[in-house]
Structures are given as structure tokens and as C-alpha cells.
Design a protein around this motif. Structure first.
Motif, PDB file in Angstrom:
ATOM      1  N   ARG A 262       1.047  -0.897  -0.068  1.00 55.17           N
ATOM      2  CA  ARG A 262       0.551   0.217  -0.424  1.00 55.17           C
ATOM      3  C   ARG A 262       0.846   1.618  -0.230  1.00 55.17           C
ATOM      4  O   ARG A 262       0.300   2.766  -0.609  1.00 55.17           O
ATOM      5  CB  ARG A 262      -1.306   0.309   1.367  1.00 55.17           C
ATOM      6  N   PHE A 263       2.169   1.120   0.763  1.00 52.84           N
ATOM      7  CA  PHE A 263       2.673   2.098   0.809  1.00 52.84           C
ATOM      8  C   PHE A 263       3.588   2.559  -0.776  1.00 52.84           C
ATOM      9  O   PHE A 263       3.794   4.167  -1.404  1.00 52.84           O
ATOM     10  CB  PHE A 263       3.986   2.406   1.552  1.00 52.84           C
ATOM     11  N   ALA A 264       3.657   0.933  -1.489  1.00 53.66           N
ATOM     12  CA  ALA A 264       4.251   1.998  -2.932  1.00 53.66           C
ATOM     13  C   ALA A 264       3.379   1.923  -4.135  1.00 53.66           C
ATOM     14  O   ALA A 264       3.456   2.371  -4.540  1.00 53.66           O
ATOM     15  CB  ALA A 264       4.443  -0.043  -3.461  1.00 53.66           C
ATOM     16  N   MET A 265       1.314   1.590  -3.063  1.00 53.13           N
ATOM     17  CA  MET A 265       0.364   1.776  -4.023  1.00 53.13           C
ATOM     18  C   MET A 265       0.860   3.232  -3.869  1.00 53.13           C
ATOM     19  O   MET A 265       0.020   4.342  -4.841  1.00 53.13           O
ATOM     20  CB  MET A 265      -0.221   1.150  -3.742  1.00 53.13           C
ATOM     21  N   SER A 280       6.672  -0.853 -14.442  1.00 51.44           N
ATOM     22  CA  SER A 280       6.427  -1.958 -14.940  1.00 51.44           C
ATOM     23  C   SER A 280       5.318  -1.702 -14.030  1.00 51.44           C
ATOM     24  O   SER A 280       4.848  -1.395 -13.132  1.00 51.44           O
ATOM     25  CB  SER A 280       6.974  -2.786 -13.962  1.00 51.44           C
ATOM     26  N   LYS A 281       4.046  -2.421 -15.005  1.00 49.74           N
ATOM     27  CA  LYS A 281       2.610  -2.750 -14.608  1.00 49.74           C
ATOM     28  C   LYS A 281       2.305  -1.888 -14.042  1.00 49.74           C
ATOM     29  O   LYS A 281       1.309  -1.889 -12.455  1.00 49.74           O
ATOM     30  CB  LYS A 281       2.420  -4.217 -13.544  1.00 49.74           C
ATOM     31  N   GLY A 282       2.682  -0.700 -14.376  1.00 53.15           N
ATOM     32  CA  GLY A 282       1.803   0.936 -13.979  1.00 53.15           C
ATOM     33  C   GLY A 282       2.566   1.535 -12.950  1.00 53.15           C
ATOM     34  O   GLY A 282       2.497   2.813 -12.495  1.00 53.15           O
ATOM     35  N   TYR A 283       3.986   0.428 -11.860  1.00 55.64           N
ATOM     36  CA  TYR A 283       4.295   1.272 -11.577  1.00 55.64           C
ATOM     37  C   TYR A 283       5.619   2.280 -12.088  1.00 55.64           C
ATOM     38  O   TYR A 283       5.530   1.968 -12.890  1.00 55.64           O
ATOM     39  CB  TYR A 283       4.899   0.090 -10.418  1.00 55.64           C
ATOM     40  N   ASP A 319      -1.699 -13.535  -6.143  1.00 56.30           N
ATOM     41  CA  ASP A 319      -0.786 -14.691  -5.604  1.00 56.30           C
ATOM     42  C   ASP A 319       0.000 -14.983  -6.767  1.00 56.30           C
ATOM     43  O   ASP A 319       1.285 -16.313  -6.690  1.00 56.30           O
ATOM     44  CB  ASP A 319      -1.897 -16.313  -5.668  1.00 56.30           C
ATOM     45  N   ASP A 320       0.862 -13.828  -7.154  1.00 60.99           N
ATOM     46  CA  ASP A 320       1.912 -13.993  -8.073  1.00 60.99           C
ATOM     47  C   ASP A 320       3.544 -13.482  -7.225  1.00 60.99           C
ATOM     48  O   ASP A 320       3.161 -12.257  -6.506  1.00 60.99           O
ATOM     49  CB  ASP A 320       1.577 -12.777  -9.825  1.00 60.99           C
ATOM     50  N   HIS A 321       3.596 -14.114  -6.793  1.00 58.88           N
ATOM     51  CA  HIS A 321       4.901 -13.931  -6.243  1.00 58.88           C
ATOM     52  C   HIS A 321       6.073 -13.476  -6.539  1.00 58.88           C
ATOM     53  O   HIS A 321       7.263 -12.733  -6.820  1.00 58.88           O
ATOM     54  CB  HIS A 321       5.490 -14.646  -5.304  1.00 58.88           C
ATOM     55  N   ASN A 322       5.736 -13.569  -7.797  1.00 59.25           N
ATOM     56  CA  ASN A 322       7.103 -12.354  -9.261  1.00 59.25           C
ATOM     57  C   ASN A 322       6.325 -11.307  -9.672  1.00 59.25           C
ATOM     58  O   ASN A 322       7.701 -10.638 -10.171  1.00 59.25           O
ATOM     59  CB  ASN A 322       7.322 -13.695 -10.011  1.00 59.25           C
ATOM     60  N   GLU A 323       4.948 -10.891  -9.376  1.00 54.53           N
ATOM     61  CA  GLU A 323       4.859  -9.140  -9.436  1.00 54.53           C
ATOM     62  C   GLU A 323       6.468  -8.026  -9.214  1.00 54.53           C
ATOM     63  O   GLU A 323       6.451  -8.787  -7.932  1.00 54.53           O
ATOM     64  CB  GLU A 323       3.764  -9.307  -8.941  1.00 54.53           C
ATOM     65  N   PRO A 324       5.706  -6.625  -9.938  1.00 49.06           N
ATOM     66  CA  PRO A 324       6.980  -6.130  -9.379  1.00 49.06           C
ATOM     67  C   PRO A 324       7.489  -6.064  -8.148  1.00 49.06           C
ATOM     68  O   PRO A 324       8.832  -6.599  -7.747  1.00 49.06           O
ATOM     69  CB  PRO A 324       7.072  -4.956  -9.799  1.00 49.06           C
ATOM     70  N   ILE A 325       6.440  -5.901  -7.076  1.00 47.12           N
ATOM     71  CA  ILE A 325       6.863  -5.209  -5.578  1.00 47.12           C
ATOM     72  C   ILE A 325       7.044  -5.970  -4.977  1.00 47.12           C
ATOM     73  O   ILE A 325       8.407  -5.775  -3.997  1.00 47.12           O
ATOM     74  CB  ILE A 325       5.373  -4.913  -5.133  1.00 47.12           C
ATOM     75  N   SER A 326       6.483  -7.310  -5.286  1.00 48.08           N
ATOM     76  CA  SER A 326       6.996  -8.827  -4.282  1.00 48.08           C
ATOM     77  C   SER A 326       8.390  -9.069  -5.084  1.00 48.08           C
ATOM     78  O   SER A 326       9.484  -8.954  -3.829  1.00 48.08           O
ATOM     79  CB  SER A 326       6.225  -9.960  -4.242  1.00 48.08           C
ATOM     80  N   ASP A 327       8.770  -8.751  -5.996  1.00 42.46           N
ATOM     81  CA  ASP A 327      10.669  -8.930  -6.625  1.00 42.46           C
ATOM     82  C   ASP A 327      11.279  -8.372  -5.885  1.00 42.46           C
ATOM     83  O   ASP A 327      12.393  -8.277  -5.346  1.00 42.46           O
ATOM     84  CB  ASP A 327      10.274  -9.168  -8.016  1.00 42.46           C
ATOM     85  N   ALA A 328      10.887  -7.213  -6.270  1.00 43.42           N
ATOM     86  CA  ALA A 328      11.917  -5.696  -5.630  1.00 43.42           C
ATOM     87  C   ALA A 328      12.624  -5.581  -3.938  1.00 43.42           C
ATOM     88  O   ALA A 328      13.535  -5.702  -3.397  1.00 43.42           O
ATOM     89  CB  ALA A 328      11.194  -4.270  -5.557  1.00 43.42           C
ATOM     90  N   VAL A 329      11.081  -6.127  -3.353  1.00 47.37           N
ATOM     91  CA  VAL A 329      11.666  -6.293  -1.710  1.00 47.37           C
ATOM     92  C   VAL A 329      11.837  -6.964  -1.252  1.00 47.37           C
ATOM     93  O   VAL A 329      12.676  -7.045  -0.263  1.00 47.37           O
ATOM     94  CB  VAL A 329       9.718  -6.370  -1.493  1.00 47.37           C
ATOM     95  N   ARG A 330      11.412  -9.047  -1.884  1.00 48.77           N
ATOM     96  CA  ARG A 330      12.018  -9.894  -2.177  1.00 48.77           C
ATOM     97  C   ARG A 330      13.365  -9.827  -2.303  1.00 48.77           C
ATOM     98  O   ARG A 330      14.501  -9.819  -1.173  1.00 48.77           O
ATOM     99  CB  ARG A 330      11.860 -10.814  -2.804  1.00 48.77           C
TER     100      ARG A 330
END
Length: 450
Positions: A262-265, A280-283, A319-330
């Protein structure tokens, strides 16, 4: 009372003797353009627009265009029109935390939202957008931190000053895991950031999950989903600012944030409003630049201070663990805890998938015996899940493979070990003792060494 008097005196002394102001020249969507003082402004500065109904609308400078400053309001723009006065306020947003903030619920500005009276302000101002300690001056991560959750204490051991992400789709149990961490962890101070939280759930979380005992050692920073993107973004910054205050006083702080997504949004909304193109995907690129600036503020402090152990939830879209925010944070954090929908659907909570989760302080923080226990249990889970389909169909014949036979015996007990009621706490030593007891049982109920 003396503390409040000193706070009022300090606020009066900090009042400016003169004010600069400009005028609103345009309003486009959420963006307000002002002229007349643009040479005195820079990105990140604050202004206050006086609306037609004399309402004060706090704003932040997010850019410049055609000789005008672009402002994004923290609140709605209703009543803001051409010619409205725009006054300059403090250039660097500050908070003044104090020990009296423990047990309080505040907004992104450090103002109380819990009807417990005004906040007692500390002497030293802390910048809301502070820089993390220099990498070469930081201490190393400390000893183990008891989180009170068996699955995390044993398979994903967390150390003081470590940063972990809790990755899950909607409705998989992130809030339940957070409530368990708040109740059962052995951290000295807990700072909780509820960024973009549902207004209905905020009070339930504070009263039911946190409770009086948990709130007494906590500070809660709240920005609900109906508030503007600047408020939601600032709530995340304010959470780390409060945690930094207690860290500098030598405490080992547990910082929980729900959620980084939600911070990223919120940052995406701000950037798009200012005209930044999506990447990337609107980000926008700024989103991926701001994530490390926020998350790196958690971690060990410099010598002579404490540490901030950060656990940040990440809402995984679709449930896509490779979406941009998940990938960046990981890639920024020191490990990730994956909550699996398939595990939640079979009613095992917390729904931690220990095979897909990683703590980067392991195995160095464990003894050889503890590492052997964890590796053996992981191997059993892997073996069983590789053969799960054949076992459920009855196609596997006992005796065909000793490793699969052992996995069929141990797997139900390990699953029962990973399941934990919300009200139950298990310390580090007890967790390893329970796992050792499971692995020492042999088919038929005899005890031995696995």
C-alpha cells in the motif's frame, strides 16, 4: 502536566516570525499549481493552502512545471480555487517522539487519534525522511529474537536487526501472523504501521489483537485506506521515524508494517499525478527508488544504539510472487516468509510454506544440532510433497522407498507442529525441543534417533 507545558512552550518558540505565500493558479485533478514562491520551494517542501471556507489544506511539493510549483494535498481539494493563498511551512517534515508515545495511536503527522489527549513531544526533532545509518558504521545483526511462533522460530529464525517480508495474497492470514507476533514476541518496544488499513478493522486490531498489555509497549501509526496517498506514504515514513527514536535510546525495536504494497501504491499515485511515466505494471521508477530508502532504515544501529527488527507484509497481487513489488522487496530484505493459499485452504494456520521461505541469517545463527533438526524436517516435507499425489491416490506401496515411508510417518506430526493457535506462544528452546521429539519417534511409536 509539566511535559505538556514544555511542549506548548516549544511549539510557540518554533512559530515563524514571517510567512511567505503564493497563489493557486490551477487545479488539475489532485494536483494544485501555485505561483509566486516557486523559487523558494523544492521537492518535498510543505505548503498550506487556505481554502474558500478558511479550511487549511496541508500540501507537499511533488514537482515543477512551466514555472509553477506542483502541490499534492494531504486531504481533499474541496474549496480550493484560483487565487487561494498558499503559505510556506516547514521545509523538512519532523516528528518529536518521546517515551510518552508508548501506548498511543497517532496519525502520519504524529497527532493523536486515540482520544487520550495531546502528545508529549520530545526535545530532539527526527526527520520523517531520514537516511539509514552508514553501512560501514552499522553493527552486525544481534542474537536470536523470540517471535513466539513455532514455524518462524525454528524454520525461519529471526535475529535482532534483521528485516523479513511476509508475502501473501489477500485473505491468507497476514493479519493473524502479525497479531501473533505482537502478542508473543520478546521485543522490548513494538512500533506498528498500519498503512492503508481498512477503517473498520483498525479498532478491532488495536483492541482485540494488540490488547491493553500489547499497546502498553507499542506505538501505532495509522493511516486508513480512505486517506490521501501522501498520508499513506507518510505513515510508513513516520513508523520508521518513531522506531529510530527508540533505537537511538538503546532499545531493540520490533517494527511491523502492514503493508509495503500500500505504500508502493500510494507512491505510484503521487508519481502518476506529477506526470511521471509508468515503468512496470503501472508502477513508476520512483516507487522502486523509494522502497530501499524506506526498508533500509530498519536494521542494526550504529555502536551505542539498539536495533530495528523489521517485519513488513507484502500483498501479493493475484498470488503472483514474481509481480514487481514482491520481486523488488524480496531483493532488499534479509529473508521472506511465504504464506501459501493452498495451506490456508486445508485450514493449517499460520499458513507458512517453510520450503518457499528463507531467513538469510540461517544457518549461521543456529547450533549444528539445530541446523540438523531443521534440515531433516525440510527434507521430510520435500519428500512427502513430491510424492503427495501418488500417496493420496493409493498408488504408492509402503516399503518401496525407505525415505518416502519415513516421510509418510513424520509428515502429519510436522504439520501439527507448524499449526499454532493464535493465543498460543512457543519460545525458541521449546520449539526446537518439540521438533526434536517428533524426529526421534520411530514408526510403531518407539523412540530413537533419526
Amino acid at each position: 502536566m509539566p511535559g505538556l507545558i514544555q511542549t506548548l512552550i516549544g511549539e510557540i518558540e518554533r512559530l515563524p516570525t514571517d510567512r511567505l505565500f503564493g497563489r493557486v493558479s490551477s487545479v488539475r485533478g489532485l494536483i494544485v499549481e501555485i505561483g509566486g514562491v516557486q523559487v523558494n520551494l523544492s521537492v518535498g517542501d510543505r505548503c498550506r493552502i487556505i481554502a474558500r471556507d478558511d479550511r487549511s489544506v496541508p500540501c507537499e511539493v511533488v514537482g515543477f512545471r512551466s514555472g509553477h510549483a506542483l502541490l499534492l494535498p494531504y486531504e481533499g481539494v474541496e474549496g480550493v480555487g484560483l487565487g487561494c493563498r498558499a503559505e510556506l511551512t516547514e521545509s523538512a517534515p519532523m516528528l518529536r517522539p518521546s517515551d510518552a508515545w508508548l501506548g498511543r495511536v497517532i496519525n502520519a503527522f504524529g497527532e493523536p487519534v486515540d482520544d487520550k489527549g495531546p502528545m508529549v513531544l520530545g526535545e530532539r526533532p527526527y526527520p520523517v525522511r531520514a537516511q539509514p545509518p552508514p553501512a560501514h558504521q552499522r553493527q552486525r545483526v544481534g542474537g536470536k529474537l523470540d517471535l513466539g511462533v513455532r514455524a518462524l522460530n525454528t524454520f525461519l529464525t529471526c535475529c535482532q536487526g534483521q528485516r523479513l517480508g511476509i508475502f501473501a495474497g489477500s485473505g491468507v492470514g497476514k493479519s493473524t501472523v502479525l497479531s501473533m507476533l505482537i502478542r508473543h514476541s520478546k521485543a522490548e518496544i513494538v512500533v506498528i504501521g498500519l498503512v492503508g488499513e481498512r477503517g473498520r478493522e483498525a479498532r478491532e486490531f488495536i483492541e482485540d489483537d494488540l490488547g491493553e498489555e500489547g499497546l502498553a509497549r507499542s506505538v501505532v501509526v495509522l493511516a486508513t485506506s480512505d486517506e490521501g496517498p501522501l498520508m499513506r506514504r507518510q505513515a510508513a515514513y513516520a513508523t520508521l521515524t518513531v522506531a529510530e527514536y527508540f533505537r537511538d535510546r538503546g532499545h531493540n525495536v520490533l517494527c511491523l508494517m502492514d503493508s509495503v504494497t500500500r505504500f508502493a501504491m500510494a507512491q505510484r499515485e503521487i508519481s502518476l499525478s506529477a506526470g511521471e511515466p509508468p515503468a512496470s505494471k503501472g508502477y513508476t521508477p520512483t516507487v522502486f527508488a523509494e522502497l530501499p530508502r524506506l526498508l533500509e532504515r530498519a536494521g542494526p544501529g550504529v555502536p551505542g544504539t539498539g536495533s530495528i527488527t523489521g517485519l513488513f507484509t507484502v500483498l501479493v497481487e493475484g498470488d503472483d510472487h514474481n509481480e514487481p513489488i514482491s520481486d523488488a522487496v524480496r531483493g532488499i530484505l534479509d529473508g521472506h516468509i511465504v504464506l501459501d493459499r493452498a495451506i490456508a485452504e486445508r485450514n493449517r494456520y499460520p499458513a507458512v510454506n517453510v520450503l518457499r521461505s528463507v531467513s538469510r541469517t540461517m544457518p549461521a545463527c543456529n547450533t549444528d544440532e539445530q541446523n540438523l533438526l531443521v534440515n531433516t524436517a525440510r527434507k521430510i516435507i520435500t519428500t512427502y510433497e513430491d510424492m503427495a499425489e501418488l500417496i493420496r491416490l493409493g498408488a504408492y506401496r509402503m516399503g518401496s522407498n525407505p525415505e518416502v515411508d519415513a516421510a509418510i510417518h513424520y509428515y502429519p506430526m510436522i504439520e501439527a507442529f507448524l499449526a499454532q493457535p493464535k493465543e498460543e506462544a512457543t519460545d525458541l528452546d521449546t520449539g526446537y525441543a518439540m521438533l526434536k521429539g517428533i524426529l526421534e519417534t520411530q514408526p510403531g511409536g518407539e523412540a530413537g534417533t533419526h
